[in-house]
Design a protein around this motif. Structure first.
Motif, PDB file in Angstrom:
ATOM      1  N   THR A  19      13.240  27.927  11.253  1.00  0.00           N
ATOM      2  CA  THR A  19      12.740  28.720  10.127  1.00  0.00           C
ATOM      3  C   THR A  19      13.679  29.888   9.856  1.00  0.00           C
ATOM      4  O   THR A  19      13.896  30.730  10.726  1.00  0.00           O
ATOM      5  CB  THR A  19      11.311  29.206  10.450  1.00  0.00           C
ATOM      6  N   ARG A  20      14.269  29.873   8.658  1.00  0.00           N
ATOM      7  CA  ARG A  20      15.230  30.924   8.296  1.00  0.00           C
ATOM      8  C   ARG A  20      14.675  31.886   7.264  1.00  0.00           C
ATOM      9  O   ARG A  20      15.407  32.701   6.728  1.00  0.00           O
ATOM     10  CB  ARG A  20      16.512  30.278   7.754  1.00  0.00           C
ATOM     11  N   PRO A  74      19.115  35.328   9.908  1.00  0.00           N
ATOM     12  CA  PRO A  74      18.920  35.976   8.613  1.00  0.00           C
ATOM     13  C   PRO A  74      17.581  36.708   8.543  1.00  0.00           C
ATOM     14  O   PRO A  74      17.284  37.361   7.540  1.00  0.00           O
ATOM     15  CB  PRO A  74      18.966  34.795   7.624  1.00  0.00           C
ATOM     16  N   THR A  75      16.789  36.589   9.610  1.00  0.00           N
ATOM     17  CA  THR A  75      15.419  37.096   9.589  1.00  0.00           C
ATOM     18  C   THR A  75      15.237  38.291  10.531  1.00  0.00           C
ATOM     19  O   THR A  75      14.142  38.524  11.031  1.00  0.00           O
ATOM     20  CB  THR A  75      14.466  35.962  10.016  1.00  0.00           C
ATOM     21  N   MET A  76      16.325  39.030  10.752  1.00  0.00           N
ATOM     22  CA  MET A  76      16.277  40.142  11.710  1.00  0.00           C
ATOM     23  C   MET A  76      15.153  41.138  11.400  1.00  0.00           C
ATOM     24  O   MET A  76      14.534  41.691  12.296  1.00  0.00           O
ATOM     25  CB  MET A  76      17.638  40.839  11.709  1.00  0.00           C
ATOM     26  N   SER A 191      21.430  34.346  27.203  1.00  0.00           N
ATOM     27  CA  SER A 191      21.670  32.911  27.159  1.00  0.00           C
ATOM     28  C   SER A 191      21.477  32.384  25.738  1.00  0.00           C
ATOM     29  O   SER A 191      22.301  31.638  25.211  1.00  0.00           O
ATOM     30  CB  SER A 191      20.693  32.250  28.134  1.00  0.00           C
ATOM     31  N   VAL A 192      20.385  32.763  25.113  1.00  0.00           N
ATOM     32  CA  VAL A 192      20.030  32.238  23.795  1.00  0.00           C
ATOM     33  C   VAL A 192      18.944  33.163  23.233  1.00  0.00           C
ATOM     34  O   VAL A 192      18.314  33.899  24.000  1.00  0.00           O
ATOM     35  CB  VAL A 192      19.537  30.763  23.923  1.00  0.00           C
ATOM     36  N   MET A 193      18.772  33.126  21.925  1.00  0.00           N
ATOM     37  CA  MET A 193      17.684  33.924  21.343  1.00  0.00           C
ATOM     38  C   MET A 193      16.749  33.007  20.563  1.00  0.00           C
ATOM     39  O   MET A 193      17.049  31.839  20.319  1.00  0.00           O
ATOM     40  CB  MET A 193      18.246  35.007  20.420  1.00  0.00           C
ATOM     41  N   CYS A 194      15.640  33.563  20.142  1.00  0.00           N
ATOM     42  CA  CYS A 194      14.697  32.781  19.335  1.00  0.00           C
ATOM     43  C   CYS A 194      13.860  33.739  18.488  1.00  0.00           C
ATOM     44  O   CYS A 194      13.411  34.769  18.997  1.00  0.00           O
ATOM     45  CB  CYS A 194      13.781  31.973  20.261  1.00  0.00           C
ATOM     46  N   THR A 195      13.722  33.397  17.217  1.00  0.00           N
ATOM     47  CA  THR A 195      12.826  34.186  16.364  1.00  0.00           C
ATOM     48  C   THR A 195      11.504  33.437  16.232  1.00  0.00           C
ATOM     49  O   THR A 195      11.457  32.199  16.318  1.00  0.00           O
ATOM     50  CB  THR A 195      13.427  34.384  14.954  1.00  0.00           C
ATOM     51  N   PHE A 196      10.453  34.199  16.029  1.00  0.00           N
ATOM     52  CA  PHE A 196       9.112  33.616  15.814  1.00  0.00           C
ATOM     53  C   PHE A 196       8.450  34.313  14.633  1.00  0.00           C
ATOM     54  O   PHE A 196       8.675  35.516  14.416  1.00  0.00           O
ATOM     55  CB  PHE A 196       8.229  33.802  17.049  1.00  0.00           C
ATOM     56  N   GLY A 197       7.640  33.591  13.898  1.00  0.00           N
ATOM     57  CA  GLY A 197       6.924  34.188  12.766  1.00  0.00           C
ATOM     58  C   GLY A 197       6.235  33.093  11.968  1.00  0.00           C
ATOM     59  O   GLY A 197       5.884  32.033  12.525  1.00  0.00           O
ATOM     60  N   TYR A 198       6.061  33.361  10.683  1.00  0.00           N
ATOM     61  CA  TYR A 198       5.402  32.373   9.820  1.00  0.00           C
ATOM     62  C   TYR A 198       6.288  32.113   8.609  1.00  0.00           C
ATOM     63  O   TYR A 198       6.675  33.070   7.907  1.00  0.00           O
ATOM     64  CB  TYR A 198       4.041  32.891   9.365  1.00  0.00           C
TER      65      TYR A 198
END
Ligand SMILES: Cc1cc2nc3c(=O)[nH]c(=O)nc-3n(C[C@H](O)[C@H](O)[C@H](O)COP(=O)(O)O)c2cc1C
Length: 219
Positions: A19-20, A74-76, A191-198
């Motif tokens: 999800t971007r 893109p969702t910072m 190591s890696v990142m992950c964004t969460f949201g709707y």
């Protein structure tokens, strides 16, 4: 034991999509995010090493500082939660860290020595990751990706969207997080990142290779 029916699980897998674009006004309830973190914690790892830490980056100033180096996010500003997963450095069989792994497994005395001998052979010869600090770090990082996947899939099961992120300048992101006093760089690295949201718009249905092209049964 059957927890879900296959269609429900498959539907969640089809629905999950990187999800971007998030609805910046919708925040994941604390209880749901706790559940997502719990899925990371419960994830399996090689020899039970659990070589991870989860930094939940909710501070707007810190996100702003990271932004120039995170081209893949893109969702910072709009992601409800952003997690940087840290992997343990130097998780050698003979390190103090491994002592904690062994202790967690309840091994002492002869059982501990036996386990350590197995892990020594495993790390030295079988999987051969003691040649460089990088190999050892990458081995720990591999484990973090299992937690990453479980968190994203479990999130999808409750309708929370996510995007795994490798698109950032590792050197600069590590520097900023270390300067913020969030971890000791001798012990940990991102190591890696992950964004969460709707998601706030539909996402194109997935394209994937056919099963027949990627699976070979050897009988
Ligand atoms: C480890 C990993 C890192 C990724 N890094 C990024 C990233 O930095 N930015 C991004 O927009 N997508 C990133 N992706 C998403 C992939 O592009 C995406 O998973 C792939 O195109 C398949 O699409 P889907 O996840 O929607 O099924 C990453 C995926 C994985 C597994």
């Amino acid at each position: 034991m059957n927890f879900f029916n296959k269609d429900d699980v498959l539907n969640a897998f089809h629905y999950r999509a990187s999800t971007r674009s998030y609805d910046g006004d919708k925040k994941i309830p604390a209880e749901d995010f706790q559940y997502i973190l719990e899925l990371g914690r419960l994830s399996p790892s090689s020899v039970g090493s659990e070589p991870w830490r989860f930094l939940v980056l909710q501070n707007a100033d810190l996100r702003e500082k990271l932004k120039p180096y995170c081209w893949g996010i893109p969702t910072m500003e709009t992601a409800s939660h952003i997690v940087a997963i840290l992997a343990k450095k130097n998780a050698r069989y003979d390190s103090a860290y491994f002592d904690t792994v062994i202790a967690r497994r309840g091994l002492t005395g002869e059982a501990k020595e036996k386990a350590l001998a197995v892990y020594q052979k495993f790390q030295e010869q079988d999987i051969a990751i003691l040649d460089s600090e990088r190999s050892l770090f990458d081995w720990a990082s591999k484990q973090t990706y299992i937690a990453l996947a479980n968190m994203m899939t479990g999130a999808a099961l409750i309708g929370v969207d996510s995007c795994p992120i490798e698109g950032f300048d590792y050197k600069e992101v590590n520097r900023i997080l270390v300067e913020a006093d969030l971890f000791d760089p001798a012990e940990w690295g991102v190591s890696v990142m992950c964004t969460f949201g709707y998601r706030n718009k539909d996402i194109r249905p997935k394209s994937r290779q056919d099963l027949a092209d990627i699976v070979q049964f050897v009988e």
